[in-house]
Design an enzyme around this catalytic site. Structure first.
Site, PDB file in Angstrom:
ATOM      1  N   LYS A 208       0.231  12.731   7.734  1.00 46.87           N
ATOM      2  CA  LYS A 208       0.832  13.060   6.444  1.00 46.87           C
ATOM      3  C   LYS A 208      -0.284  13.536   5.532  1.00 46.87           C
ATOM      4  O   LYS A 208      -1.243  12.805   5.249  1.00 46.87           O
ATOM      5  CB  LYS A 208       1.517  11.832   5.841  1.00 46.87           C
ATOM      6  CG  LYS A 208       2.085  12.118   4.457  1.00 46.87           C
ATOM      7  CD  LYS A 208       2.926  10.987   3.943  1.00 46.87           C
ATOM      8  CE  LYS A 208       3.453  11.299   2.550  1.00 46.87           C
ATOM      9  NZ  LYS A 208       4.260  10.203   2.030  1.00 46.87           N
ATOM     10  N   LYS A 261       3.761  15.988   8.569  1.00 46.25           N
ATOM     11  CA  LYS A 261       4.371  16.276   7.272  1.00 46.25           C
ATOM     12  C   LYS A 261       3.338  16.846   6.327  1.00 46.25           C
ATOM     13  O   LYS A 261       2.257  16.269   6.229  1.00 46.25           O
ATOM     14  CB  LYS A 261       4.931  14.970   6.701  1.00 46.25           C
ATOM     15  CG  LYS A 261       5.492  15.074   5.310  1.00 46.25           C
ATOM     16  CD  LYS A 261       5.943  13.725   4.852  1.00 46.25           C
ATOM     17  CE  LYS A 261       6.401  13.832   3.411  1.00 46.25           C
ATOM     18  NZ  LYS A 261       6.678  12.557   2.841  1.00 46.25           N
TER      19      LYS A 261
HETATM   20  C1  PBG Z   1       6.161   8.732  -0.349  1.00 51.34           C
HETATM   21  C2  PBG Z   1       6.899   9.877   0.225  1.00 51.34           C
HETATM   22  C3  PBG Z   1       6.744  11.177  -0.252  1.00 51.34           C
HETATM   23  C4  PBG Z   1       7.596  11.970   0.486  1.00 51.34           C
HETATM   24  C5  PBG Z   1       8.263  11.151   1.405  1.00 51.34           C
HETATM   25  N1  PBG Z   1       7.804   9.845   1.225  1.00 51.34           N
HETATM   26  C6  PBG Z   1       5.957  11.710  -1.368  1.00 51.34           C
HETATM   27  C7  PBG Z   1       4.531  11.416  -1.473  1.00 51.34           C
HETATM   28  O1  PBG Z   1       3.859  11.038  -0.517  1.00 51.34           O
HETATM   29  O2  PBG Z   1       4.024  11.547  -2.570  1.00 51.34           O
HETATM   30  C8  PBG Z   1       7.728  13.442   0.260  1.00 51.34           C
HETATM   31  C9  PBG Z   1       8.915  14.092   0.782  1.00 51.34           C
HETATM   32  C10 PBG Z   1       9.173  15.431   0.234  1.00 51.34           C
HETATM   33  O3  PBG Z   1       8.370  16.035  -0.516  1.00 51.34           O
HETATM   34  O4  PBG Z   1      10.235  15.947   0.562  1.00 51.34           O
HETATM   35  N2  PBG Z   1       6.066   7.595   0.357  1.00 51.34           N
END
Ligand code: PBG
Length: 340
Positions: A208, A261
């Site tokens: 991520k 992601k």
């Molecule tokens: C946070 C989380 C995020 C997303 C999913 N879980 C945002 C972040 O890490 O700030 C992002 C998903 C998206 O942008 O569609 N735990």
């Protein structure tokens, strides 16, 4: 050898290989097609809140913070076109946010109550829950923030175990840690097994990245960090080898599914993980990817149906078995012919 340039009478090139022969007929194109896209490949992320109304999200046209009623209607419509996997993301009232994020394991909280309501109605619905503190944390971080601003790893992992257990007790099928703390997959596996939740799966957000493409999601949940950024836990977009290292760790720690992601800008990472692991792979087409496609389509600059399906097919081709996408219902409607 002289070639006449008049196209009507041109001698054919002496080609043994003409790849176009395999594209000449729809029936041939159909059997040489290497990648498929179907409703069963989608996980539908849904935003929920405790309110009675569905509140549209400005930067994600077509998405809303759903009330209980709105959620049930949306899930029903998605199931009708073959989407039976949903991921829940809670928008939590500011008054419930604390520095330790303890609302994340309140057994009567929004997530457990919603899981129970969904399972009551559809026992066979597969529910994925997000394991991370950001919706509950007054600092807007995925982990617990020390007074000096550091994100505390091991303290956070303990909190995440509480959160995942709360979700499992309510009936979650798959817990998905999105926090990027070290060692959380093993800790979650041990905590779940300790309560006999041996069938609850762990879908790890393995790679991520600290991405600007999460902007609209943070609007949707009011979950942007109050100070600092997420670069001490989410990955540097410049790094690919590091994703392989994270994948190895999540695999030995007991993850069932690995995720990359965002998806679109990170297809190389997805393809690299596909070669490196035998585990199933997920990819998350995030809020910013959704917003881009929606915005350009709304202006008539892109053909929405074609670009959305192409973006999803590309993610599948790169190696994803399953895709988190806000287009899940819409794409499934296109694929099944329920929508033009
Ligand atoms: C946070 C989380 C995020 C997303 C999913 N879980 C945002 C972040 O890490 O700030 C992002 C998903 C998206 O942008 O569609 N735990």
């Amino acid at each position: 050898m002289s070639r006449r340039t008049d196209t009507m009478t041109l001698d054919p090139l002496n080609l043994l290989q003409r790849p176009r022969r395999n594209r000449k007929h729809p029936a041939i194109r159909a059997f040489v097609r290497e990648t498929t896209l179907a409703p069963e490949h989608f996980i539908y992320p849904l935003f929920i809140h405790a309110g009675d109304d569905d509140v549209p999200i400005a930067s994600m046209p077509g998405c809303a913070r759903l009330s209980r009623r709105g959620l049930l209607a949306e899930v029903e419509a998605a199931r009708a076109v073959g989407v039976n996997l949903v991921a829940l993301f809670p928008a939590v009232a500011e008054s419930l946010k604390t520095s330790d994020g303890r609302e994340a394991w309140n057994p009567n909280g929004l997530i457990p109550e919603t899981i129970k309501a969904l399972k009551d109605r559809w026992p066979d619905l597969v529910i994925v829950t997000d394991v991370a503190l950001d919706p509950y944390n007054s600092d807007g971080h995925d982990g617990i923030v020390a007074p000096d601003g550091r994100i505390l790893n091991d303290e956070t992992v303990a909190a995440l175990c509480n959160q995942a257990l709360c979700q499992a007790r309510a009936g979650a099928d798959i817990v998905a840690p999105s926090d990027m703390m070290d060692g959380r997959v093993q800790a979650l596996r041990e905590a779940l097994d300790g309560e006999d939740f041996i069938d609850v799966s762990i879908l790890a957000y393995t790679a991520k990245y600290a991405s600007a493409f999460y902007g609209p999601f943070r609007d949707a949940l009011d979950s942007a960090p109050k100070s600092g950024d997420k670069k001490t836990y989410q990955m540097d977009p410049a790094n690919a080898r590091e994703a392989l290292r994270e994948a190895e760790l999540d695999e030995v720690e007991g993850a069932d599914i690995l995720m990359v992601k965002p998806a679109g800008p990170y297809l190389d990472i997805l393809a690299a993980l596909r070669r490196a692991t035998n585990l199933p792979l997920a990819a998350y087409q995030v809020s910013g990817e959704y917003a881009m496609l929606k915005a350009a389509s709304e202006r008539g600059w892109l053909d929405e149906k074609r670009v959305v399906l192409e973006s999803l097919l590309g993610i599948r081709r790169a190696g994803a078995d399953v895709i988190f996408t806000y287009f899940a219902r819409q794409a499934a409607e296109w694929l099944t012919g329920a929508r033009k």
